[in-house]
Write a protein that holds these residues in place. Structure first.
Motif, PDB file in Angstrom:
ATOM      1  N   ASN A  50       0.867  -1.178   0.000  1.00 51.43           N
ATOM      2  CA  ASN A  50       0.000   0.000   0.000  1.00 51.43           C
ATOM      3  C   ASN A  50       0.902   1.226   0.000  1.00 51.43           C
ATOM      4  OD1 ASN A  50      -2.739  -0.814   0.018  1.00 51.43           O
ATOM      5  ND2 ASN A  50      -2.565  -1.411   2.152  1.00 51.43           N
ATOM      6  N   ALA A  98      -9.472   1.007  -0.216  1.00 51.73           N
ATOM      7  CA  ALA A  98     -10.838   1.035  -0.727  1.00 51.73           C
ATOM      8  C   ALA A  98     -11.663  -0.034  -0.015  1.00 51.73           C
ATOM      9  CB  ALA A  98     -10.838   0.768  -2.224  1.00 51.73           C
ATOM     10  N   ASP A  99     -12.904   0.254   0.131  1.00 52.05           N
ATOM     11  CA  ASP A  99     -13.778  -0.679   0.820  1.00 52.05           C
ATOM     12  C   ASP A  99     -15.131  -0.698   0.124  1.00 52.05           C
ATOM     13  OD1 ASP A  99     -14.981  -1.006   4.242  1.00 52.05           O
ATOM     14  OD2 ASP A  99     -14.494  -2.497   2.734  1.00 52.05           O
ATOM     15  N   PRO A 100     -15.514  -1.706  -0.652  1.00 55.21           N
ATOM     16  CA  PRO A 100     -14.786  -2.964  -0.804  1.00 55.21           C
ATOM     17  C   PRO A 100     -13.577  -2.853  -1.741  1.00 55.21           C
ATOM     18  CG  PRO A 100     -16.738  -2.983  -2.160  1.00 55.21           C
ATOM     19  CD  PRO A 100     -16.783  -1.706  -1.362  1.00 55.21           C
ATOM     20  N   ASN A 101     -12.712  -3.824  -1.611  1.00 59.47           N
ATOM     21  CA  ASN A 101     -11.421  -3.799  -2.278  1.00 59.47           C
ATOM     22  C   ASN A 101     -11.477  -4.489  -3.634  1.00 59.47           C
ATOM     23  OD1 ASN A 101      -8.730  -3.606  -2.816  1.00 59.47           O
ATOM     24  ND2 ASN A 101      -8.080  -5.083  -1.282  1.00 59.47           N
ATOM     25  N   GLU A 102     -11.960  -3.786  -4.649  1.00 56.77           N
ATOM     26  CA  GLU A 102     -12.039  -4.360  -5.996  1.00 56.77           C
ATOM     27  C   GLU A 102     -10.645  -4.402  -6.598  1.00 56.77           C
ATOM     28  OE1 GLU A 102     -16.559  -2.803  -7.109  1.00 56.77           O
ATOM     29  OE2 GLU A 102     -14.804  -1.875  -8.037  1.00 56.77           O
ATOM     30  N   GLN A 103     -10.179  -5.589  -6.915  1.00 55.85           N
ATOM     31  CA  GLN A 103      -8.837  -5.763  -7.436  1.00 55.85           C
ATOM     32  C   GLN A 103      -8.882  -6.106  -8.915  1.00 55.85           C
ATOM     33  OE1 GLN A 103      -6.605  -8.532  -5.012  1.00 55.85           O
ATOM     34  NE2 GLN A 103      -7.216  -7.532  -3.110  1.00 55.85           N
ATOM     35  N   PHE A 104      -7.915  -5.571  -9.656  1.00 60.05           N
ATOM     36  CA  PHE A 104      -7.826  -5.785 -11.094  1.00 60.05           C
ATOM     37  C   PHE A 104      -6.502  -6.472 -11.392  1.00 60.05           C
ATOM     38  CE2 PHE A 104     -11.585  -3.482 -12.333  1.00 60.05           C
ATOM     39  CZ  PHE A 104     -11.824  -2.713 -11.214  1.00 60.05           C
TER      40      PHE A 104
ATOM     41  N   TYR B  36     -15.282 -13.032 -10.816  1.00 63.47           N
ATOM     42  CA  TYR B  36     -14.298 -12.832 -11.864  1.00 63.47           C
ATOM     43  C   TYR B  36     -14.472 -13.920 -12.914  1.00 63.47           C
ATOM     44  CZ  TYR B  36     -11.546  -9.714  -8.808  1.00 63.47           C
ATOM     45  OH  TYR B  36     -11.117  -8.684  -7.999  1.00 63.47           O
ATOM     46  N   GLN B  91     -14.599 -10.504   0.741  1.00 65.97           N
ATOM     47  CA  GLN B  91     -13.794  -9.635   1.592  1.00 65.97           C
ATOM     48  C   GLN B  91     -14.545  -9.443   2.900  1.00 65.97           C
ATOM     49  OE1 GLN B  91     -13.340  -5.645   0.184  1.00 65.97           O
ATOM     50  NE2 GLN B  91     -12.054  -5.009   1.875  1.00 65.97           N
TER      51      GLN B  91
END
Lengths: 114, 110
Positions: A50, A98-104, B36, B91
Motif C-alpha cells: 500500500n 478502498a472498501d470494498p477492495n475491488e482488485q484488477f 471474476y 472480503q
C-alpha cells in the motif's frame, strides 16, 4: 498500455537461476498484490503493498523477494526456486484502503522451474 | 476463518442452455463478494461486486445474486464465448484481503 501489464508472460528457469517478474499498473491505484495460482487451488496471496509500503507477507519463502519502487510498479525477484514453485504468478492492483477492495489483475506470468 | 466454496467444479452446457453457478461463503461481516472470469492462461477479469443480501447485478448474459450465505451467477442462453473459469471471492469487514474459491470451469458446447 492500459490496465495491469506483466512481463514476461512465460518464464522457464533452472533451480539455480535468478530472474525477476515485472508488473505495471496504469489505473492510478496505490495498492499492488502478488498472487500465486496453482492448478485446482484457490489464488494464494503472497504480498501486499500500500503506497509502496509492504503491508502483508503471507509466510512466503525468502526465495521470493518483492520490490515496489513506486505505486505503479511491482517486481518479484526469484532465486533458487523449487519445482513446486511452478505456477501462474498474478499481479493485481486496487485503490488503496478502498472498501470494498475491488482488485484488477494482470495477465500473469507462467513460471516453470526445472 | 473466511471460506469460499464453489460448485460445481465443472459444468458443460449446450449453447442456449441456461444454468447457475454457486458460491457459498462464510465470512465475519461481508464487505464485498466479487465475481471474476478467467480464460485459460490469462488473469482474472473483474465482473461484479455485490455488497449486501438481496442485491443483483447484470452484464450481458450474466446475472449475479447474493444472499447471506451464498451467491449465484446465472447464465442465460450462453454462447461458446462464455466458456471460462468463473471465480468467486469475498472480503471480510476490516480486512483488505480477498478469499477466493477454486472456481467453476464452464464449457459451452456449440
Amino acid at each position: 498500455e492500459t490496465g495491469v501489464t506483466q512481463t514476461p508472460r512465460h518464464l522457464v528457469m533452472g533451480m539455480t537461476n535468478k530472474k525477476s517478474l515485472k508488473c505495471e499498473q496504469h489505473l492510478g491505484h496505490n495498492a499492488m498484490y502478488w498472487y500465486k495460482q496453482s492448478a485446482k487451488k484457490p489464488l494464494e496471496l503472497m504480498f501486499v503493498y500500500n503506497f509502496k509500503e509492504q503491508t502483508e507477507n503471507n509466510s512466503v519463502p525468502s526465495r521470493f523477494s518483492p520490490e515496489c519502487p513506486n505505486s505503479s510498479h511491482l517486481f518479484l525477484h526469484l532465486h533458487t526456486l523449487q519445482p513446486e514453485d511452478s505456477a501462474l504468478y498474478l499481479c493485481a492492483s486496487s485503490q488503496a484502503l478502498a472498501d470494498p477492495n475491488e482488485q484488477f489483475f494482470g495477465p500473469g506470468t507462467r513460471l516453470t522451474v526445472l | 476463518e473466511d471460506q469460499v466454496t464453489q460448485s460445481p467444479e465443472a459444468l458443460r452446457l449446450q449453447e442456449g442452455e441456461s444454468s447457475s453457478l454457486n458460491c457459498s461463503y462464510t465470512v465475519s461481516g461481508l464487505r464485498g463478494l466479487f465475481w471474476y472470469r478467467q480464460d485459460p492462461g490469462k488473469g482474472p477479469e473483474f465482473l461484479f461486486t455485490l455488497y449486501s443480501a438481496g442485491e443483483e447485478k447484470e452484464k450481458e448474459r450474466l446475472k449475479a445474486t447474493l444472499t447471506k450465505k451464498e451467491s449465484f451467477l446465472h447464465i442465460t442462453a450462453p454462447k461458446p464465448e462464455d466458456s471460462a473459469t468463473y471465480l468467486c471471492a469475498v472480503q471480510a469487514a476490516g480486512n483488505e484481503k480477498l478469499t477466493f474459491g477454486t472456481g467453476t470451469r464452464l464449457t459451452i458446447i456449440p
